[in-house]
Design a protein around this motif. Structure first.
Motif, PDB file in Angstrom:
ATOM      1  N   ASP A 399      -6.943  -3.350   6.160  1.00  0.00           N
ATOM      2  CA  ASP A 399      -6.413  -2.523   7.237  1.00  0.00           C
ATOM      3  C   ASP A 399      -7.387  -2.511   8.396  1.00  0.00           C
ATOM      4  O   ASP A 399      -8.469  -3.114   8.341  1.00  0.00           O
ATOM      5  CB  ASP A 399      -6.094  -1.096   6.754  1.00  0.00           C
ATOM      6  CG  ASP A 399      -7.328  -0.381   6.185  1.00  0.00           C
ATOM      7  OD1 ASP A 399      -8.440  -0.927   6.318  1.00  0.00           O
ATOM      8  OD2 ASP A 399      -7.174   0.713   5.613  1.00  0.00           O
ATOM      9  N   GLU A 455      10.553   7.872   4.788  1.00  0.00           N
ATOM     10  CA  GLU A 455      11.159   6.543   4.943  1.00  0.00           C
ATOM     11  C   GLU A 455      12.637   6.572   4.579  1.00  0.00           C
ATOM     12  O   GLU A 455      13.480   5.946   5.244  1.00  0.00           O
ATOM     13  CB  GLU A 455      10.401   5.525   4.089  1.00  0.00           C
ATOM     14  CG  GLU A 455       9.005   5.236   4.609  1.00  0.00           C
ATOM     15  CD  GLU A 455       8.131   4.471   3.624  1.00  0.00           C
ATOM     16  OE1 GLU A 455       7.062   3.994   4.037  1.00  0.00           O
ATOM     17  OE2 GLU A 455       8.516   4.363   2.435  1.00  0.00           O
ATOM     18  N   THR A 516       0.767   3.415  10.781  1.00  0.00           N
ATOM     19  CA  THR A 516       0.304   2.388   9.844  1.00  0.00           C
ATOM     20  C   THR A 516       1.208   1.168   9.913  1.00  0.00           C
ATOM     21  O   THR A 516       2.326   1.213  10.447  1.00  0.00           O
ATOM     22  CB  THR A 516       0.300   2.913   8.399  1.00  0.00           C
ATOM     23  OG1 THR A 516       1.649   3.145   7.998  1.00  0.00           O
ATOM     24  CG2 THR A 516      -0.507   4.197   8.279  1.00  0.00           C
ATOM     25  N   ARG A 518       2.796  -0.149   7.476  1.00  0.00           N
ATOM     26  CA  ARG A 518       4.015   0.125   6.710  1.00  0.00           C
ATOM     27  C   ARG A 518       4.995   0.946   7.538  1.00  0.00           C
ATOM     28  O   ARG A 518       6.192   0.657   7.566  1.00  0.00           O
ATOM     29  CB  ARG A 518       3.660   0.841   5.413  1.00  0.00           C
ATOM     30  CG  ARG A 518       4.887   1.264   4.620  1.00  0.00           C
ATOM     31  CD  ARG A 518       4.554   1.541   3.187  1.00  0.00           C
ATOM     32  NE  ARG A 518       5.647   2.215   2.500  1.00  0.00           N
ATOM     33  CZ  ARG A 518       5.768   2.299   1.184  1.00  0.00           C
ATOM     34  NH1 ARG A 518       4.867   1.731   0.409  1.00  0.00           N
ATOM     35  NH2 ARG A 518       6.780   2.938   0.634  1.00  0.00           N
ATOM     36  N   ASP A 519       4.486   1.957   8.231  1.00  0.00           N
ATOM     37  CA  ASP A 519       5.352   2.772   9.084  1.00  0.00           C
ATOM     38  C   ASP A 519       5.971   1.935  10.201  1.00  0.00           C
ATOM     39  O   ASP A 519       7.148   2.072  10.521  1.00  0.00           O
ATOM     40  CB  ASP A 519       4.559   3.937   9.690  1.00  0.00           C
ATOM     41  CG  ASP A 519       4.206   4.990   8.649  1.00  0.00           C
ATOM     42  OD1 ASP A 519       4.828   4.980   7.573  1.00  0.00           O
ATOM     43  OD2 ASP A 519       3.294   5.800   8.908  1.00  0.00           O
ATOM     44  N   VAL A 535       9.222  -5.323   4.308  1.00  0.00           N
ATOM     45  CA  VAL A 535       8.101  -4.437   4.685  1.00  0.00           C
ATOM     46  C   VAL A 535       7.254  -4.129   3.462  1.00  0.00           C
ATOM     47  O   VAL A 535       6.014  -4.205   3.508  1.00  0.00           O
ATOM     48  CB  VAL A 535       8.631  -3.134   5.324  1.00  0.00           C
ATOM     49  CG1 VAL A 535       7.466  -2.210   5.671  1.00  0.00           C
ATOM     50  CG2 VAL A 535       9.459  -3.439   6.565  1.00  0.00           C
ATOM     51  N   LEU A 536       7.910  -3.784   2.352  1.00  0.00           N
ATOM     52  CA  LEU A 536       7.166  -3.462   1.132  1.00  0.00           C
ATOM     53  C   LEU A 536       6.395  -4.669   0.628  1.00  0.00           C
ATOM     54  O   LEU A 536       5.249  -4.555   0.179  1.00  0.00           O
ATOM     55  CB  LEU A 536       8.135  -2.965   0.050  1.00  0.00           C
ATOM     56  CG  LEU A 536       8.821  -1.612   0.338  1.00  0.00           C
ATOM     57  CD1 LEU A 536       9.923  -1.350  -0.670  1.00  0.00           C
ATOM     58  CD2 LEU A 536       7.810  -0.486   0.350  1.00  0.00           C
ATOM     59  N   THR A 539       3.312  -5.361   3.047  1.00  0.00           N
ATOM     60  CA  THR A 539       2.275  -4.324   3.191  1.00  0.00           C
ATOM     61  C   THR A 539       1.862  -3.718   1.855  1.00  0.00           C
ATOM     62  O   THR A 539       1.234  -2.661   1.832  1.00  0.00           O
ATOM     63  CB  THR A 539       2.773  -3.203   4.127  1.00  0.00           C
ATOM     64  OG1 THR A 539       3.934  -2.571   3.547  1.00  0.00           O
ATOM     65  CG2 THR A 539       3.147  -3.748   5.494  1.00  0.00           C
ATOM     66  N   GLN A 540       2.185  -4.369   0.745  1.00  0.00           N
ATOM     67  CA  GLN A 540       1.925  -3.764  -0.563  1.00  0.00           C
ATOM     68  C   GLN A 540       0.440  -3.641  -0.876  1.00  0.00           C
ATOM     69  O   GLN A 540       0.053  -2.857  -1.752  1.00  0.00           O
ATOM     70  CB  GLN A 540       2.625  -4.555  -1.649  1.00  0.00           C
ATOM     71  CG  GLN A 540       2.152  -5.998  -1.789  1.00  0.00           C
ATOM     72  CD  GLN A 540       2.998  -6.783  -2.775  1.00  0.00           C
ATOM     73  OE1 GLN A 540       3.705  -6.196  -3.587  1.00  0.00           O
ATOM     74  NE2 GLN A 540       2.923  -8.103  -2.706  1.00  0.00           N
ATOM     75  N   ASP A 544      -0.283   3.417   1.231  1.00  0.00           N
ATOM     76  CA  ASP A 544       0.979   3.911   1.789  1.00  0.00           C
ATOM     77  C   ASP A 544       0.740   4.953   2.877  1.00  0.00           C
ATOM     78  O   ASP A 544       1.561   5.131   3.767  1.00  0.00           O
ATOM     79  CB  ASP A 544       1.845   4.531   0.694  1.00  0.00           C
ATOM     80  CG  ASP A 544       2.323   3.479  -0.290  1.00  0.00           C
ATOM     81  OD1 ASP A 544       2.853   3.879  -1.332  1.00  0.00           O
ATOM     82  OD2 ASP A 544       2.185   2.280   0.002  1.00  0.00           O
TER      83      ASP A 544
END
Length: 547
Positions: A399, A455, A516, A518-519, A535-536, A539-540, A544
């Motif tokens: 990140d 989400e 983020t 993920r967002d 997305v999942l 960005t896994q 989260d």
């Protein structure tokens, strides 16, 4: 167009577009000359008689850049990318034993017509080359026992040359980023990486393995006799009037050499942050960061996450003839007009650190360092930013905020990092839903279980997916986009970095409007640009939520 059969040169300059003088002419010039000569020019694809298509072999059609349309009055009417290519017209007339009538088409229309009628050219060629020949006995288990001279002779056969060229041509037309040739005990697999996912192609016959891999090595300037050590090479192609670079790598495996060809096609490079999928809010902040006269801006993420493309897009935005811009990269992936680009060459002593030292003596305004890998490079980059240069570079972190700790771990002083750092951008890539076949449907239960309450509310129980169509070849996806998180270095954050605070403490100081990766991805999924599953998947490896 595929190179002609008599083109057996082992040099690195294979030409997929028939390098004739007319290729340099603009399409509008060709169209005007055709009009003056009375050659018909169409804006739309003509109706094609399937029986006419069978008169011309696929490899011939692709090589000569022609699509047979119909037989009329004893003449073969063909659509051509370049109707003024007299050599191709003469050769075609000789092959089909008929006079030829030419029709001109725009490049995009012709390419679509060619794909429609000769889309599986390489598969057909491989099948025809395979015949009934079987690989048996010792040869099946020890293909590399074939002498290098025999491999060279097989690799120079015109039909084999065309097969390899067609594999590359189809990969480029299909927007593939990589071509994988993988040898196994009883088969030879060919895969294209399209939008980040490997797609298996019809396999060539196993007995073609030595010749096919040998041909690739000849094109890439590798040692064809050496099969037991990894090799790297480079192929330059001319395709539809543009240059395409291909980085080639081989490694020895249990059943022969595995080959990966990385296709660097500048025409597919989106040098615009909006095209990459970056939101307007993020673009505004990035513009402010890179507009500063000095400082350090880092883009982070794993290999293949699009970091270099984002930096290239930023450089294109920054380009100004009044500024000196220099890059040092390993390797130079795309050539940028008006920008000095230096390829790293460790064998000759040119590393990121030594190259960066030399660059600073060139009086640059902006410097792009392909990657900060070691203590020496991070130290020079920081001191360069301190002395009035804008430095753009990349790091491998999960990140954005973790980049601070990574630089300090490399030996950078926290107070120096705090002084020069202007912004941190982390990113991943996900597939973009095909805009021609997107449909709404309820969220899958297994996906819904992985979503947070926020989400779920954002998606409202629905998702957009690609149903599959001709444009995306049934995949439901076409192209990729980025999921981003951007950290601005505020005064609070700068003080905390200088005080060598932990990553967890730095996260607590991020601005209230921080988004983020993920967002950012879920916002795009809610907009119908991508799917929650993409997305999942992308960005896994990232937390989260920011603690």
């Amino acid at each position: 167009m595929i190179s002609r059969p008599d083109d057996t040169s082992p040099k690195n300059g294979t030409n997929l577009a028939a390098p004739r003088p007319l290729d340099a002419a603009k399409p509008s010039d060709t169209r005007e000359r055709c009009r003056l000569l009375g050659i018909e020019w169409l804006e739309k694809a003509p109706a094609v008689d399937p029986t006419a298509v069978t008169l011309v072999e696929p490899e011939v059609a692709v090589r000569l850049r022609v699509v047979p349309v119909r037989v009329e009055g004893g003449r073969l009417v063909v659509a051509m990318l370049d109707p003024l290519d007299i050599a191709s017209v003469d050769e075609l007339g000789t092959l089909v034993r008929k006079p030829v009538t030419r029709i001109g088409l725009e490049q995009a229309v012709f390419a679509e017509l060619m794909r429609e009628h000769y889309g599986t050219t390489a598969a057909r060629m491989a099948e025809s080359l395979g015949g009934t020949t079987e690989v048996s006995g010792d040869l099946e288990h020890n293909l590399d026992a074939i002498e290098a001279d025999d491999v060279h002779r097989m690799a120079e056969q015109p039909t084999l040359i065309n097969l390899v060229n067609l594999l590359l041509l189809e990969a480029i037309q299909g927007r593939a980023s990589d071509v994988h040739i993988e040898p196994f005990e009883r088969e030879l697999k060919v895969k294209y990486r399209i939008d980040g996912v490997l797609v298996e192609q019809p396999p060539p016959p196993k007995h073609l393995q030595p010749a096919l891999i040998g041909r690739v090595k000849i094109m890439a300037g590798m040692n064809i006799a050496e099969r037991y050590v990894p090799q790297d090479g480079h192929i330059t192609l001319r395709f539809e009037g543009r240059k395409v670079d291909i980085r080639t790598s081989t490694v020895p495996t249990l059943y022969g050499e595995s080959v990966v060809m990385r296709i660097l096609d500048k025409s597919n490079l989106p040098l615009d942050l909006a095209t990459l999928g970056m939101s307007e809010r993020h673009r505004t902040v990035i513009d402010k960061m890179i507009a500063k006269p000095h400082g350090l801006v880092l883009v982070t993420g794993p290999t293949g996450s699009g970091k270099t493309t984002t930096l290239y897009a930023s450089l294109s935005k920054l380009y100004d003839p009044r500024k000196k811009i220099i890059t040092i990269e390993d390797p130079v992936e795309y050539e940028l007009s008006g920008i000095n680009q230096i390829p790293v060459n460790p064998k000759r002593g040119l590393t990121f650190a030594t190259g960066l030292r030399a660059i600073l003596r060139q009086d640059p305004d902006i410097v792009l360092v392909g990657e900060i890998r070691d203590a020496e490079t991070v130290e020079i980059a920081i001191r360069s930013a301190l002395t009035g240069h804008l430095i753009l570079s990349t790091l491998h972190t999960n990140d954005a905020i973790s980049s601070v700790g990574r630089m300090i771990d490399m030996g950078a002083e926290p107070y120096l990092v705090a002084s020069v750092l202007e912004g941190l951008l982390a990113q991943r890539l996900g597939r973009r839903i095909c805009k021609h076949c997107g449909v709404k449907e309820p969220l899958a239960e297994e996906t819904e279980h992985r979503l947070t309450p926020n989400e779920k509310a954002m998606l409202n129980g629905m998702r957009t997916v690609g149903a599959g169509c001709d444009k995306c070849k049934g995949a439901g996806f076409r192209g990729r986009l980025g999921f981003f998180e951007l950290v601005r270095i505020s005064s609070q954050l700068r003080a905390a970095i200088g005080g060598n605070k932990s990553t967890m403490e730095l996260k607590k100081l991020l601005e209230a409007d921080f988004v983020t990766m993920r967002d950012d991805g879920m916002i795009k999924a809610a907009e119908g640009v991508t799917t929650p599953e993409e997305v999942l998947r992308a960005t896994q490896d990232v937390e989260d939520a920011i603690i």
